[in-house]
Design a protein around this motif. Structure first.
Motif, PDB file in Angstrom:
ATOM      1  N   ASN A 318       0.846  -1.196   0.000  1.00  0.00           N
ATOM      2  CA  ASN A 318       0.000   0.000   0.000  1.00  0.00           C
ATOM      3  C   ASN A 318       0.877   1.239   0.000  1.00  0.00           C
ATOM      4  OD1 ASN A 318      -1.995   1.916   0.221  1.00  0.00           O
ATOM      5  ND2 ASN A 318      -2.816   1.177   2.167  1.00  0.00           N
ATOM      6  N   PHE A 319       1.328   1.614  -1.187  1.00  0.00           N
ATOM      7  CA  PHE A 319       2.115   2.831  -1.352  1.00  0.00           C
ATOM      8  C   PHE A 319       1.202   3.875  -1.978  1.00  0.00           C
ATOM      9  CE2 PHE A 319       5.071   5.590  -3.713  1.00  0.00           C
ATOM     10  CZ  PHE A 319       5.916   5.962  -2.676  1.00  0.00           C
ATOM     11  N   PHE A 320       0.630   4.701  -1.129  1.00  0.00           N
ATOM     12  CA  PHE A 320      -0.371   5.680  -1.569  1.00  0.00           C
ATOM     13  C   PHE A 320      -1.474   4.997  -2.379  1.00  0.00           C
ATOM     14  CE2 PHE A 320       3.472   8.220  -0.942  1.00  0.00           C
ATOM     15  CZ  PHE A 320       2.981   9.193  -0.072  1.00  0.00           C
ATOM     16  N   GLY A 321      -1.892   3.822  -1.886  1.00  0.00           N
ATOM     17  CA  GLY A 321      -3.001   3.111  -2.517  1.00  0.00           C
ATOM     18  C   GLY A 321      -2.597   2.108  -3.572  1.00  0.00           C
ATOM     19  N   SER A 322      -1.336   2.102  -3.997  1.00  0.00           N
ATOM     20  CA  SER A 322      -0.875   1.180  -5.037  1.00  0.00           C
ATOM     21  C   SER A 322      -0.054   0.046  -4.434  1.00  0.00           C
ATOM     22  CB  SER A 322      -0.012   1.917  -6.073  1.00  0.00           C
ATOM     23  OG  SER A 322      -0.767   2.853  -6.796  1.00  0.00           O
ATOM     24  N   HIS A 323      -0.069  -1.077  -5.124  1.00  0.00           N
ATOM     25  CA  HIS A 323       0.772  -2.217  -4.761  1.00  0.00           C
ATOM     26  C   HIS A 323       2.020  -2.167  -5.635  1.00  0.00           C
ATOM     27  CE1 HIS A 323       2.326  -6.309  -4.634  1.00  0.00           C
ATOM     28  NE2 HIS A 323       1.563  -6.552  -3.568  1.00  0.00           N
ATOM     29  N   ILE A 324       3.202  -2.135  -4.999  1.00  0.00           N
ATOM     30  CA  ILE A 324       4.461  -2.002  -5.728  1.00  0.00           C
ATOM     31  C   ILE A 324       5.298  -3.264  -5.555  1.00  0.00           C
ATOM     32  CG2 ILE A 324       6.663  -0.768  -5.822  1.00  0.00           C
ATOM     33  CD1 ILE A 324       5.254   1.755  -5.098  1.00  0.00           C
ATOM     34  N   SER A 325       5.845  -3.736  -6.663  1.00  0.00           N
ATOM     35  CA  SER A 325       6.776  -4.853  -6.649  1.00  0.00           C
ATOM     36  C   SER A 325       8.010  -4.447  -7.447  1.00  0.00           C
ATOM     37  CB  SER A 325       6.131  -6.101  -7.259  1.00  0.00           C
ATOM     38  OG  SER A 325       7.078  -7.149  -7.357  1.00  0.00           O
ATOM     39  N   LEU A 326       9.163  -4.474  -6.796  1.00  0.00           N
ATOM     40  CA  LEU A 326      10.410  -4.068  -7.436  1.00  0.00           C
ATOM     41  C   LEU A 326      11.428  -5.191  -7.281  1.00  0.00           C
ATOM     42  CD1 LEU A 326      12.279  -1.929  -8.770  1.00  0.00           C
ATOM     43  CD2 LEU A 326      12.793  -1.099  -6.464  1.00  0.00           C
ATOM     44  N   LYS A 327      12.029  -5.608  -8.383  1.00  0.00           N
ATOM     45  CA  LYS A 327      13.053  -6.650  -8.365  1.00  0.00           C
ATOM     46  C   LYS A 327      14.317  -6.128  -9.040  1.00  0.00           C
ATOM     47  CE  LYS A 327      12.496 -11.109  -9.136  1.00  0.00           C
ATOM     48  NZ  LYS A 327      13.341 -11.749  -8.104  1.00  0.00           N
ATOM     49  N   GLY A 328      15.448  -6.368  -8.378  1.00  0.00           N
ATOM     50  CA  GLY A 328      16.747  -6.167  -8.991  1.00  0.00           C
ATOM     51  C   GLY A 328      17.450  -7.510  -9.071  1.00  0.00           C
ATOM     52  N   TYR A 329      18.200  -7.760 -10.141  1.00  0.00           N
ATOM     53  CA  TYR A 329      18.787  -9.094 -10.289  1.00  0.00           C
ATOM     54  C   TYR A 329      20.110  -9.053 -11.043  1.00  0.00           C
ATOM     55  CZ  TYR A 329      16.660  -8.809 -14.975  1.00  0.00           C
ATOM     56  OH  TYR A 329      16.295  -8.407 -16.236  1.00  0.00           O
ATOM     57  N   TYR A 330      20.861 -10.143 -10.836  1.00  0.00           N
ATOM     58  CA  TYR A 330      22.129 -10.365 -11.535  1.00  0.00           C
ATOM     59  C   TYR A 330      22.198 -11.832 -11.921  1.00  0.00           C
ATOM     60  CZ  TYR A 330      27.115 -11.258 -12.226  1.00  0.00           C
ATOM     61  OH  TYR A 330      28.318 -11.667 -12.751  1.00  0.00           O
ATOM     62  N   GLY A 331      22.686 -12.110 -13.112  1.00  0.00           N
ATOM     63  CA  GLY A 331      22.828 -13.485 -13.570  1.00  0.00           C
ATOM     64  C   GLY A 331      24.142 -13.693 -14.291  1.00  0.00           C
ATOM     65  N   ASP A 332      24.762 -14.831 -14.042  1.00  0.00           N
ATOM     66  CA  ASP A 332      26.024 -15.188 -14.702  1.00  0.00           C
ATOM     67  C   ASP A 332      25.906 -16.642 -15.147  1.00  0.00           C
ATOM     68  OD1 ASP A 332      28.596 -15.229 -15.668  1.00  0.00           O
ATOM     69  OD2 ASP A 332      29.536 -15.473 -13.702  1.00  0.00           O
ATOM     70  N   GLN A 333      25.907 -16.865 -16.458  1.00  0.00           N
ATOM     71  CA  GLN A 333      25.683 -18.208 -16.994  1.00  0.00           C
ATOM     72  C   GLN A 333      26.773 -18.565 -18.001  1.00  0.00           C
ATOM     73  OE1 GLN A 333      22.495 -20.142 -20.045  1.00  0.00           O
ATOM     74  NE2 GLN A 333      21.583 -19.055 -18.325  1.00  0.00           N
ATOM     75  N   ILE A 334      27.297 -19.789 -17.880  1.00  0.00           N
ATOM     76  CA  ILE A 334      28.258 -20.328 -18.839  1.00  0.00           C
ATOM     77  C   ILE A 334      27.717 -21.666 -19.331  1.00  0.00           C
ATOM     78  CG2 ILE A 334      30.599 -21.179 -19.218  1.00  0.00           C
ATOM     79  CD1 ILE A 334      31.555 -19.304 -17.033  1.00  0.00           C
ATOM     80  N   GLY A 354      19.601  -6.469 -14.226  1.00  0.00           N
ATOM     81  CA  GLY A 354      18.440  -5.680 -14.616  1.00  0.00           C
ATOM     82  C   GLY A 354      17.494  -5.457 -13.464  1.00  0.00           C
ATOM     83  N   SER A 355      16.343  -4.910 -13.795  1.00  0.00           N
ATOM     84  CA  SER A 355      15.325  -4.622 -12.782  1.00  0.00           C
ATOM     85  C   SER A 355      13.944  -4.687 -13.422  1.00  0.00           C
ATOM     86  CB  SER A 355      15.556  -3.237 -12.171  1.00  0.00           C
ATOM     87  OG  SER A 355      15.475  -2.231 -13.174  1.00  0.00           O
ATOM     88  N   ARG A 356      12.959  -4.970 -12.570  1.00  0.00           N
ATOM     89  CA  ARG A 356      11.558  -4.964 -12.991  1.00  0.00           C
ATOM     90  C   ARG A 356      10.740  -4.217 -11.944  1.00  0.00           C
ATOM     91  NH1 ARG A 356      10.894  -8.521 -17.141  1.00  0.00           N
ATOM     92  NH2 ARG A 356      12.267 -10.359 -17.253  1.00  0.00           N
ATOM     93  N   LEU A 357       9.989  -3.245 -12.376  1.00  0.00           N
ATOM     94  CA  LEU A 357       9.105  -2.486 -11.498  1.00  0.00           C
ATOM     95  C   LEU A 357       7.670  -2.673 -11.972  1.00  0.00           C
ATOM     96  CD1 LEU A 357       8.496  -0.359  -9.274  1.00  0.00           C
ATOM     97  CD2 LEU A 357       8.885   1.408 -11.020  1.00  0.00           C
ATOM     98  N   THR A 358       6.822  -3.188 -11.082  1.00  0.00           N
ATOM     99  CA  THR A 358       5.402  -3.390 -11.395  1.00  0.00           C
ATOM    100  C   THR A 358       4.568  -2.671 -10.352  1.00  0.00           C
ATOM    101  OG1 THR A 358       5.896  -5.580 -12.303  1.00  0.00           O
ATOM    102  CG2 THR A 358       3.598  -5.084 -11.816  1.00  0.00           C
ATOM    103  N   ILE A 359       3.675  -1.828 -10.814  1.00  0.00           N
ATOM    104  CA  ILE A 359       2.796  -1.057  -9.930  1.00  0.00           C
ATOM    105  C   ILE A 359       1.353  -1.348 -10.311  1.00  0.00           C
ATOM    106  CG2 ILE A 359       2.167   1.244  -9.097  1.00  0.00           C
ATOM    107  CD1 ILE A 359       4.958   2.181  -9.990  1.00  0.00           C
ATOM    108  N   ASN A 360       0.579  -1.756  -9.324  1.00  0.00           N
ATOM    109  CA  ASN A 360      -0.843  -2.032  -9.534  1.00  0.00           C
ATOM    110  C   ASN A 360      -1.640  -0.960  -8.808  1.00  0.00           C
ATOM    111  OD1 ASN A 360      -3.391  -3.081  -9.903  1.00  0.00           O
ATOM    112  ND2 ASN A 360      -2.953  -5.088  -9.020  1.00  0.00           N
ATOM    113  N   THR A 361      -2.265  -0.106  -9.584  1.00  0.00           N
ATOM    114  CA  THR A 361      -2.972   1.048  -9.021  1.00  0.00           C
ATOM    115  C   THR A 361      -4.477   0.897  -9.215  1.00  0.00           C
ATOM    116  OG1 THR A 361      -1.102   2.497  -9.524  1.00  0.00           O
ATOM    117  CG2 THR A 361      -3.228   3.544  -9.092  1.00  0.00           C
ATOM    118  N   PRO A 362      -5.251   0.764  -8.132  1.00  0.00           N
ATOM    119  CA  PRO A 362      -6.715   0.749  -8.265  1.00  0.00           C
ATOM    120  C   PRO A 362      -7.238   2.159  -8.537  1.00  0.00           C
ATOM    121  CG  PRO A 362      -6.084   0.547  -5.961  1.00  0.00           C
ATOM    122  CD  PRO A 362      -4.807   0.537  -6.754  1.00  0.00           C
TER     123      PRO A 362
END
Length: 696
Positions: A318-334, A354-362
Motif C-alpha cells: 500500500n504505497f499511496f493506494g498502489s501495490h508495488i513490486s520491485l526486483k533487482g537481479y544479476y545473472g552469470d551463466q556459462i 536488470g530490474s523490474r518495477l510493477t505497480i498495480n494502481t486501483p
C-alpha cells in the motif's frame, strides 16, 4: 498375431515389477508430503500472465500451473526439466532426452524462461540450455503462459515459462530430506543414477529463511536393447550422461510495517559437469542405424552449464493506494558445448543484470472501479560465444533494453474482465568486430530497435462453471543475432546489415475452460504469424523468413471418486513458411519447430490413504512435412508409459518409479527430425528408481 506376441514379450519383462507393486512391496507416491511451502487457496493463483496475483479462472490467457506435487511426480522418472514439462504442458514439444532443449518449442516457437522473474534465455546467442539451469528440488511451482506475450518482454515469442523457487516454511524450523537411486533394467553396470536433497527453512517473528542443497551423479544411459547411448545424444548440444550436478538455493526475507512491506534476498547456484570416456560414433539414419557410443573423447575441457542468480525483491502492499513490486537481479551463466571434430570447442558466456518495477494502481471513476498495471523493465545482457581451443567467431555483444508498459484491467459487472495495454521497448545492441566462421570480416556496429507492442484480451463468465477467453498479443525477439553474424557470407560486411533480422510475432487465441464438480476441462485454438521466423537450412545456417502457425490444445481431468483420478492432454499444431519471401506460403515448417500430435494421459489410484499409484502415457504422433530445412525429416510415432507407486513409511514416503515401463525402443523427435549421423541416438530404455523423502 505378431503384434500380440510382441506385447506379451514386453509385459513378460516387467511382470516381476508389476507383481511387487500390486502386492505393496514397493511404495508409491513420488514425493514426501513436503509441507514446507506457504500454502495457498484451493484455486491456483498465478502471477506470470499479468505480473500481478490473479486466480486462474480470471486470467485471459492460456496458462498452465505445474504444482510442487506434479514436479516431484515427474522428477521421480527424470530430473530433466525438459522431461517434466513435456509431460505436463500442452503445446510444448517432447523432451530431447538431453541437456539441450533444441527442437522443443512452445506452440512452434522459442519461449522465454525465467527463474523468479530473472531471464535465463540468451537471445543474442542461444545455448538452448534454458530448461536446465536449476535443479527440480529447488522449485516450488512453474507457471507457463502458452502463446507469445510481452508481459515480461525481451523474447517470449512462443510463450513464457516462469520457474518459482521454494518458499520458507511458516514454522519456526522445518527440514526436508530426500535420497534416491535409479538404474537401467537392461544394463545395470554403469547406469546408476543417484541424488540427494536436504533443505531447512523457517520463520521467526518477521524474518524467514531457506537453505536448500542438492547433489547428484548420473551414469550412462542405455536403450531398450541394452546398448550404450552416446553421452551427447544430439551431437554436441549437451548431454546428461556421466554428469555431476549440484544446486544451492538460499533465501532471506524480512517483513515490516505490520507486514505491509517486505524485502527478500535470493541466491541460487547450479552446476552440471560432464566427465565421460565415451563420445559418438557415426550412424546411418537413412537405413535406421543408430548413432553408437564409442570409447574416446574430443573435449579439451569438460562440457556443462554453470548458472548463478542473485535477486533482491521489495514489495509494498500500500504505497499511496498502489501495490508495488520491485526486483533487482544479476545473472552469470556459462554453457559449454562438447567439441565437434574439426571445430573449436566453445562456450556461451552470458552476464546480465536488470530490474523490474510493477505497480498495480486501483482507480475509481464515478463508482466504477478498475486497475492500471504499469511499470518499467531494464535489462543489460552481455554475451559472447568464446572459442576455448580455437578462434572466437561470434562477436561480443552488449544489449541495453528499456521498456515501459501500461495495462488496464476493466471488470464488466460480474460477467467479464477486459484487459488491454501497450509496451514500448527500446533495445540497443553494441556488437564488436569479428572474423566469422567463414573467414569473413564483419565490422562492429550499434543496432537499435524501437517497438510498440499491443495486447488485448478478455474472459467472459458464461456461468459459474464455464469461461470463454481469448485475445491478441504481440511479442518481439532479436532471435540469435550472434549466430546470424557467425554464419554470414561475404556480402555482409557490417553487423548493422542484420538489423532487420529481428522478429515480431502476432498471436491470437480463443478458448473455453470449465469445471463442474470433479471435472476440469479446457480447449483453445491459436494462430500466430511472424515476419522473420527462425529456422535452419541443411547446412545449419540460420534462415529468417515469414511464417504462420496454428493449432489446438485441450486438457481434461475427472476425479472419479476418492480413490481414482483420470485425465490427459492433447496438442496439435501445423505451420508453414514463405520460402521465397513472395507472399505465398509454400513449405511446411520442420519437425524441430512443429511437434507432431502429442497426447498424454494418466490414471491415479489410491486403494488406501497411505498407498498411491499412478500410470501415465505419452504419445508422439508421426509427421512428414514438406520441408527442405534442417529438422524437416519424417518422424515416426512412439509411446512412453511410466508407472509409480508410493507408500507411507515412517515419517515419509518410499517411492518406486518406472520410466518407459514397456521398454519402448524409440528415437526421440529431435533425433528423427534432424537425421544427422552423429545425433541419431535412441531414447533410454526402462529405468527403475527408488526414493525416500521425509520432513523433519
Amino acid at each position: 498375431m505378431t503384434t500380440i506376441f510382441k506385447l506379451i514379450h514386453r509385459w513378460h519383462g516387467i511382470l516381476p515389477i508389476q507383481l511387487l507393486l500390486a502386492g505393496g512391496a514397493f511404495p508409491g507416491q513420488l514425493f514426501a508430503q513436503d509441507t514446507s511451502g506457504r500454502g495457498g487457496a484451493m484455486e491456483p493463483v498465478v502471477v506470470t500472465a499479468t505480473r500481478t496475483e490473479t486466480p486462474v479462472s480470471e486470467t485471459t490467457r492460456s496458462v498452465t500451473v505445474i504444482s510442487n506435487k506434479d514436479i516431484q511426480q515427474q522428477a521421480a522418472f527424470a530430473r530433466n526439466l525438459s522431461d517434466v514439462l513435456a509431460k505436463t504442458v500442452p503445446g510444448l514439444g517432447p523432451s530431447t532426452e538431453a541437456l539441450s532443449a533444441f527442437g522443443q518449442t512452445l506452440r512452434g516457437r522459442d519461449y522465454l524462461v525465467l527463474i523468479d522473474g530473472i531471464p535465463q534465455s540468451t537471445a543474442l546467442r542461444t545455448s538452448s540450455r534454458d530448461l536446465n539451469t536449476i535443479d527440480v528440488d529447488a522449485i516450488e511451482r512453474i507457471e507457463v503462459v502458452r502463446g507469445g506475450t510481452a508481459a515480461y518482454g525481451f523474447g517470449a515469442a512462443g510463450g513464457l515459462i516462469n520457474i518459482i523457487t521454494k518458499h520458507a516454511s511458516k514454522k519456526l524450523r522445518e527440514g526436508f530430506s530426500k535420497g534416491g537411486i535409479r538404474f537401467s533394467t537392461q544394463h545395470f553396470d554403469d547406469s546408476i543414477i543417484w541424488e540427494t536433497t536436504h533443505r531447512i527453512s523457517g520463520t521467526r517473528d518477521n524474518m524467514d529463511y531457506l537453505v536448500s542443497g542438492t547433489y547428484g551423479e548420473r551414469g550412462q544411459f542405455f536403450d531398450a536393447s541394452g546398448d550404450r547411448i552416446a553421452p551427447d545424444p544430439i551431437g554436441v548440444q549437451g548431454g546428461l550422461a556421466d554428469t555431476n550436478t549440484f544446486n544451492i538455493l538460499g533465501k532471506l526475507g524480512f517483513n515490516f510495517d505490520n507486514d505491509r512491506q517486505r524485502v527478500q534476498f535470493t541466491v541460487n547456484h547450479f552446476n552440471i559437469r560432464q566427465d565421460t570416456n565415451y563420445t559418438f560414433g557415426l550412424g546411418d539414419p537413412a537405413n535406421g542405424i543408430k548413432t553408437p557410443a564409442v570409447r574416446g573423447q574430443f573435449n579439451p575441457f569438460n562440457p556443462g552449464t554453470k548458472n548463478t542468480l542473485v535477486g533482491v525483491d521489495y514489495i509494498n502492499k500500500n504505497f499511496f493506494g498502489s501495490h508495488i513490486s520491485l526486483k533487482g537481479y544479476y545473472g552469470d551463466q556459462i554453457a559449454r558445448f562438447a567439441k565437434f571434430p574439426g571445430f573449436a570447442q566453445t562456450e556461451v558466456r552470458a552476464e546480465k543484470f536488470g530490474s523490474r518495477l510493477t505497480i498495480n494502481t486501483p482507480i475509481t471513476i464515478k463508482n466504477y472501479e478498475f486497475s492500471a498495471i504499469w511499470g518499467l523493465d531494464y535489462l543489460r545482457d552481455q554475451v559472447v560465444q568464446a572459442g576455448l581451443d580455437g578462434p572466437t567467431v561470434v562477436p561480443f555483444m552488449r544489449q541495453d533494453a528499456l521498456a515501459g508498459f501500461l495495462e488496464l484491467e476493466l471488470p464488466i459487472s460480474d460477467y467479464a474482465i477486459l484487459r488491454g495495454g501497450v509496451r514500448q521497448e527500446a533495445i540497443s545492441v553494441d556488437i564488436s568486430n569479428v572474423i566469422n566462421r567463414g573467414g569473413n570480416s564483419v565490422s562492429g556496429d550499434e543496432v537499435n530497435y524501437n517497438n510498440t507492442l499491443f495486447n488485448g484480451s478478455a474472459v467472459v463468465f458464461i456461468t459459474d462453471y464455464l469461461e470463454l477467453y481469448g485475445g491478441y498479443s504481440q511479442s518481439f525477439s532479436i532471435a540469435d543475432i550472434g549466430r546470424a553474424i557467425r554464419d554470414a557470407n561475404a556480402a555482409v560486411s557490417s553487423a548493422g546489415q542484420l538489423a532487420s533480422e529481428a522478429a515480431k510475432v502476432d498471436n491470437f487465441e480463443l478458448g473455453l475452460r470449465g469445471r463442474y464438480g470433479p471435472v476440469r476441462a479446457s480447449v483453445v485454438g491459436f494462430y500466430s504469424d511472424s515476419n522473420n521466423g527462425t529456422t535452419f537450412n541443411k547446412d545449419l545456417s540460420i534462415v529468417k523468413l515469414p511464417e504462420r502457425i496454428w493449432g489446438v490444445e485441450s486438457e481434461l481431468s475427472y476425479q472419479v471418486n476418492e480413490q481414482v483420478n483420470v485425465g490427459g492432454t492433447a496438442s496439435w499444431a501445423e505451420g508453414e513458411m514463405d520460402l521465397d519471401n513472395d507472399g505465398k506460403f509454400d513449405e511446411d515448417l520442420p519437425n524441430t519447430r512443429i511437434s507432431p500430435v502429442k497426447l498424454s494421459g494418466f490414471l491415479e489410484y489410491s486403494p488406501l490413504s497411505w498407498w498411491q499409484n499412478r500410470m501415465q502415457a505419452l504419445y508422439i504422433g508421426d509427421r512428414t512435412p514438406n520441408s527442405t530445412q534442417f529438422g524437416g525429416l519424417p518422424v515416426d510415432d512412439y509411446v512412453i508409459v511410466d508407472l509409480t507407486s508410493s507408500i507411507a513409511v515412517g515419517p515419509g514416503h518410499f517411492t518406486v518409479a518406472v520410466k518407459n515401463l514397456l521398454n519402448e525402443n524409440y528415437f526421440p523427435l529431435v533425433s528423427q527430425a534432424s537425421g544427422t549421423p552423429y545425433g541419431f541416438a535412441t531414447g533410454p530404455g526402462r529405468i527403475i528408481g527408488f526414493t525416500y523423502a521425509f520432513n523433519w
